[in-house]
Design a protein around this motif. Structure first.
Motif, PDB file in Angstrom:
ATOM      1  N   TYR A   1     -14.109 -14.528  10.577  1.00 56.31           N
ATOM      2  CA  TYR A   1     -13.278 -14.400  11.776  1.00 56.31           C
ATOM      3  C   TYR A   1     -14.085 -14.996  12.926  1.00 56.31           C
ATOM      4  O   TYR A   1     -14.881 -14.319  13.557  1.00 56.31           O
TER       5      TYR A   1
ATOM      6  N   GLY B   1     -14.907 -16.926  16.596  1.00 59.81           N
ATOM      7  CA  GLY B   1     -14.428 -16.936  17.980  1.00 59.81           C
ATOM      8  C   GLY B   1     -15.600 -16.782  18.924  1.00 59.81           C
ATOM      9  O   GLY B   1     -16.749 -16.622  18.497  1.00 59.81           O
TER      10      GLY B   1
ATOM     11  N   HIS C   1      -8.889  -8.129  19.278  1.00 59.07           N
ATOM     12  CA  HIS C   1      -9.766  -8.626  18.212  1.00 59.07           C
ATOM     13  C   HIS C   1      -9.928  -7.574  17.111  1.00 59.07           C
ATOM     14  O   HIS C   1      -9.844  -7.891  15.922  1.00 59.07           O
TER      15      HIS C   1
ATOM     16  N   ARG D   1      -7.543 -16.075  11.931  1.00 59.27           N
ATOM     17  CA  ARG D   1      -7.412 -16.299  13.373  1.00 59.27           C
ATOM     18  C   ARG D   1      -6.266 -15.431  13.878  1.00 59.27           C
ATOM     19  O   ARG D   1      -5.267 -15.229  13.175  1.00 59.27           O
TER      20      ARG D   1
ATOM     21  N   GLU E   1      -4.254 -23.292  17.549  1.00 62.49           N
ATOM     22  CA  GLU E   1      -4.846 -22.876  16.284  1.00 62.49           C
ATOM     23  C   GLU E   1      -4.425 -23.784  15.129  1.00 62.49           C
ATOM     24  O   GLU E   1      -5.211 -24.038  14.220  1.00 62.49           O
TER      25      GLU E   1
ATOM     26  N   THR F   1      -6.881 -21.354   6.450  1.00 61.70           N
ATOM     27  CA  THR F   1      -6.794 -20.526   7.643  1.00 61.70           C
ATOM     28  C   THR F   1      -5.585 -19.609   7.501  1.00 61.70           C
ATOM     29  O   THR F   1      -4.489 -20.061   7.193  1.00 61.70           O
TER      30      THR F   1
ATOM     31  N   TYR G   1      -3.383 -16.845   9.638  1.00 62.57           N
ATOM     32  CA  TYR G   1      -3.094 -16.425  11.005  1.00 62.57           C
ATOM     33  C   TYR G   1      -2.521 -15.017  10.988  1.00 62.57           C
ATOM     34  O   TYR G   1      -1.550 -14.734  10.279  1.00 62.57           O
TER      35      TYR G   1
END
Length: 158
Positions: free
Chosen positions: A5, A7, A16, A86, A97, A113, A115
């Motif tokens: 994860y 960021g 988050h 994400r 994204e 990925t 989401y």
């Protein structure tokens, strides 16, 4: 199975954490990968962002916090992890994204990925909103984990 994860987590928010908890319903372990991201000019330094994330997740099992300053695909290869999660709050997030996801896939075709959307009560929370409120002396107690509240006003490391 483990996922990354990534960021800036500048700082980590309840949104988050909501995404982390959702990911743990799918994966055995989540590695929160905090990007140095000097080009974004983070409000908090990398060491402080890591410590805040550690405080915020101390009661959540199967979490690891790391920092990185390279391409996400290189980090994923290093850890032998091909799945990235994400969080998406709005359509504007999705467009950004999606571009990043396609770019990562172009760099390494094995990377995937996923989401995840935060719950509706956290959908509006962003680190930039939290930073703005903190910088103006406002109350962010409903936006961030209570464990990090005492440390937000000071930009230096704890």
């Amino acid at each position: 199975m483990t996922c990354l994860y990534p960021g800036t987590f500048d700082p980590i928010t309840n949104g988050h954490l909501d995404v982390v908890k959702r990911a743990l319903k799918i994966f055995d372990k989540v590695i929160i990968a905090i990007a140095k991201s000097d080009h974004k000019k983070p409000y908090y330094n990398l060491e402080k962002r890591k410590k805040l994330a550690e405080l915020a997740t101390k009661n959540i099992s199967n979490i690891e916090i790391i920092t990185f300053d390279n391409l996400l695909v290189d980090l994923a290869k290093e850890f032998k992890i091909n799945t990235v999660i994400r969080g998406l709050r709005a359509v504007s997030d999705f467009e950004y994204e999606l571009q990043i996801g396609y770019a990562n896939h172009a760099l390494w075709e094995d990377i995937e990925t996923i989401y995840l959307m935060p719950s509706l009560k956290h959908a509006f929370i962003s680190s930039s909103i939290v930073r703005s409120i903190v910088s103006h002396g406002g109350d962010v107690s409903s936006l961030v984990p209570k464990e990090i509240l005492p440390f937000l006003k000071d930009k230096t490391c704890m």
